[in-house]
Design a protein around this motif. Structure first.
Motif, PDB file in Angstrom:
ATOM      1  N   GLU A 185      27.937   6.389  50.507  1.00 43.31           N
ATOM      2  CA  GLU A 185      28.869   6.259  49.598  1.00 43.31           C
ATOM      3  C   GLU A 185      28.653   5.447  48.324  1.00 43.31           C
ATOM      4  OE1 GLU A 185      32.103   6.991  49.896  1.00 43.31           O
ATOM      5  OE2 GLU A 185      31.263   7.952  51.761  1.00 43.31           O
ATOM      6  N   LEU A 221      32.293  -2.763  52.855  1.00 44.99           N
ATOM      7  CA  LEU A 221      32.977  -1.565  53.191  1.00 44.99           C
ATOM      8  C   LEU A 221      33.330  -1.345  54.601  1.00 44.99           C
ATOM      9  CD1 LEU A 221      30.445   1.061  51.639  1.00 44.99           C
ATOM     10  CD2 LEU A 221      32.807   0.434  50.735  1.00 44.99           C
ATOM     11  N   THR A 232      27.166   3.550  54.304  1.00 45.19           N
ATOM     12  CA  THR A 232      27.094   2.829  53.188  1.00 45.19           C
ATOM     13  C   THR A 232      26.287   3.304  52.140  1.00 45.19           C
ATOM     14  OG1 THR A 232      27.855   0.881  54.523  1.00 45.19           O
ATOM     15  CG2 THR A 232      26.776   0.400  52.195  1.00 45.19           C
ATOM     16  N   LEU A 236      35.093   0.387  44.493  1.00 45.91           N
ATOM     17  CA  LEU A 236      34.735   0.840  45.733  1.00 45.91           C
ATOM     18  C   LEU A 236      34.151  -0.214  46.489  1.00 45.91           C
ATOM     19  CD1 LEU A 236      33.966   2.929  47.963  1.00 45.91           C
ATOM     20  CD2 LEU A 236      31.955   2.939  46.846  1.00 45.91           C
ATOM     21  N   ILE A 237      33.432  -1.174  45.965  1.00 48.38           N
ATOM     22  CA  ILE A 237      32.848  -2.600  46.497  1.00 48.38           C
ATOM     23  C   ILE A 237      33.585  -3.679  45.648  1.00 48.38           C
ATOM     24  CG2 ILE A 237      30.833  -3.945  46.623  1.00 48.38           C
ATOM     25  CD1 ILE A 237      30.806  -1.543  48.154  1.00 48.38           C
TER      26      ILE A 237
END
Length: 409
Positions: free
Chosen positions: A277, A249, A274, A292-293
């Motif tokens: 999120e 991220l 992190t 997202l990842i």
């Protein structure tokens, strides 16, 4: 007036050090012994046999000596059936219950030796009666009222793994050694060969990882090993996963750029951002599914269906939704992984490695890597004969291991 008992040693008792250890135990505990029979194996494949008469001043001293001998693989010359006592209540074991070692163990039941399933240290042994009797370990909190628990030392046989007489095969180099002086690259290539052999045999490799692996810059190489199928299971803590996800991220691990070694402004907040999120996404898998990842060890675990256990601790920030915060539940999850593992890589984490190591039988192949020699020694002192320790930087070890495995693949 002295009391005595005959005990037997069988196997590769000379080169494994078993016989010397037995002599030392008797003398150190104030007893004496005489060797009544000694047959030496004269070829690599032949075992040796010794029968000793152990003497002590009284029954209590003799029992203590025999107990220690038993833990090291010596067994009574005239075995009787094991004594079974019902558990008086849930999570309550009978007084004097047999506490297991991590070595292969057998229980004598109705004149026959029954192998104990799922061997690990510091457990009770439960025997199920019937036409096909079973014996298996249970941790104390899993014992149920009425379970038939093995008590005392009678009718129990322990077989510590023996040191191989030669170094043939990929695992020939694994003989419990810890060294910072052996050639590192050569040893890593041997470990790669051992992983290859494990996979070819249909075995499973478990990686036990600490946050230092991410901090040291080895994240991408471990992710490649997961992606290429060389890691079948992952065991770690909340911190490892957080810093792996933080690297994706924000490009940092615990606020530090692992490539430039710079500390970006507000970098010290990246780990908690992190966690926030990932919580917002609903967990690691949803974060991967939502895009997202997009990289890292946890990403590869999700995309390749590699199961992972994240066990929490009192130190954890957050924690992540995937982190198991109940200690007993975490132990059970770790135990399930450990029982499936054929080879374990302990990579720069003392506490998690101890937790996994406590669940492993001594026959499981173990590689422990840490920059601190004391950590490696402590972990390998569990007594496994199928273990090797390397004192080196994890940031050096993992990339060389990945290069060796991926070149061969």
């Amino acid at each position: 007036m002295t009391v005595s008992r005959e005990i037997e040693l069988e196997g590769h008792i000379i080169d494994s050090g078993m016989m010397q250890a037995a002599f030392g135990i008797v003398m150190d505990m104030g007893g004496s012994f005489s060797v009544e029979e000694f047959d030496i194996g004269r070829h690599k494949t032949e075992s040796s046999y010794a029968r000793l008469l152990v003497e002590a001043d009284d029954e209590e001293q003799l029992q203590s000596i025999v107990h220690e001998l038993h833990q090291n693989g010596a067994n009574p010359a005239d075995p009787k059936d094991a004594k079974l006592t019902p558990a008086p209540g849930d999570q309550v074991v009978p007084t004097g219950f047999y506490s297991t070692t991590n070595h292969p163990t057998f229980i004598r039941y109705e004149g026959e030796w029954v192998a104990v399933e799922d061997v690990e240290m510091d457990c009770a042994v439960v025997v199920e009666d019937g036409d096909d009797p079973r014996a298996y370990t249970k941790v104390l909190n899993a014992v149920e009222e009425g379970d038939l628990i093995v008590t005392g030392e009678t009718g129990i046989k322990v077989e510590p793994p023996e040191r191989p007489r030669d170094k043939e095969g990929a695992f020939g180099f694994m003989q419990g050694g810890v060294s910072s002086e052996r050639p590192s690259v050569s040893t890593i290539h041997q470990i790669a060969d051992a992983i290859e052999e494990t996979k070819q045999e249909g075995g499973k490799v478990l990686a036990v990882c600490g946050p230092a692996l991410i901090h040291s810059g080895a994240r991408e190489d471990l992710a490649r090993l997961v992606d290429e199928g060389f890691v079948d299971m992952l065991s770690a803590g909340n911190g490892f996963a957080v810093h792996d996800l933080e690297r994706d991220l924000y490009g940092t691990s615990l606020g530090m750029d692992t490539e430039s070694l710079d500390h970006p402004r507000k970098g010290h907040k990246h780990h908690i951002y992190t966690i926030s999120e990932i919580i917002r996404a609903g967990g690691i898998e949803p974060a991967v599914d939502d895009g997202l990842i997009e990289s890292g060890v946890m990403y590869e675990c999700v995309t390749n269906d590699v199961p992972f256990v994240l066990a929490g601790s009192i130190r954890d920030d957050g924690p992540l939704p995937d982190t198991i915060t109940d200690a007993v539940e975490a132990q059970d999850a770790i135990r399930e992984q450990a029982h499936e593992a054929d080879m374990v890589l302990m990579l720069s984490t003392l506490l998690h490695s101890v937790a996994v190591g406590n669940c492993l039988p001594s026959t499981t192949r173990v590689v422990c890597v840490d920059i601190n020699p004391a950590t490696v020694t402590q972990l390998l002192d569990r007594g496994s004969a199928q273990a090797v320790g390397m004192v080196t930087d994890i940031g050096t070890f993992v990339p060389i291991l990945a290069e060796s495995l991926l070149e061969e693949a």
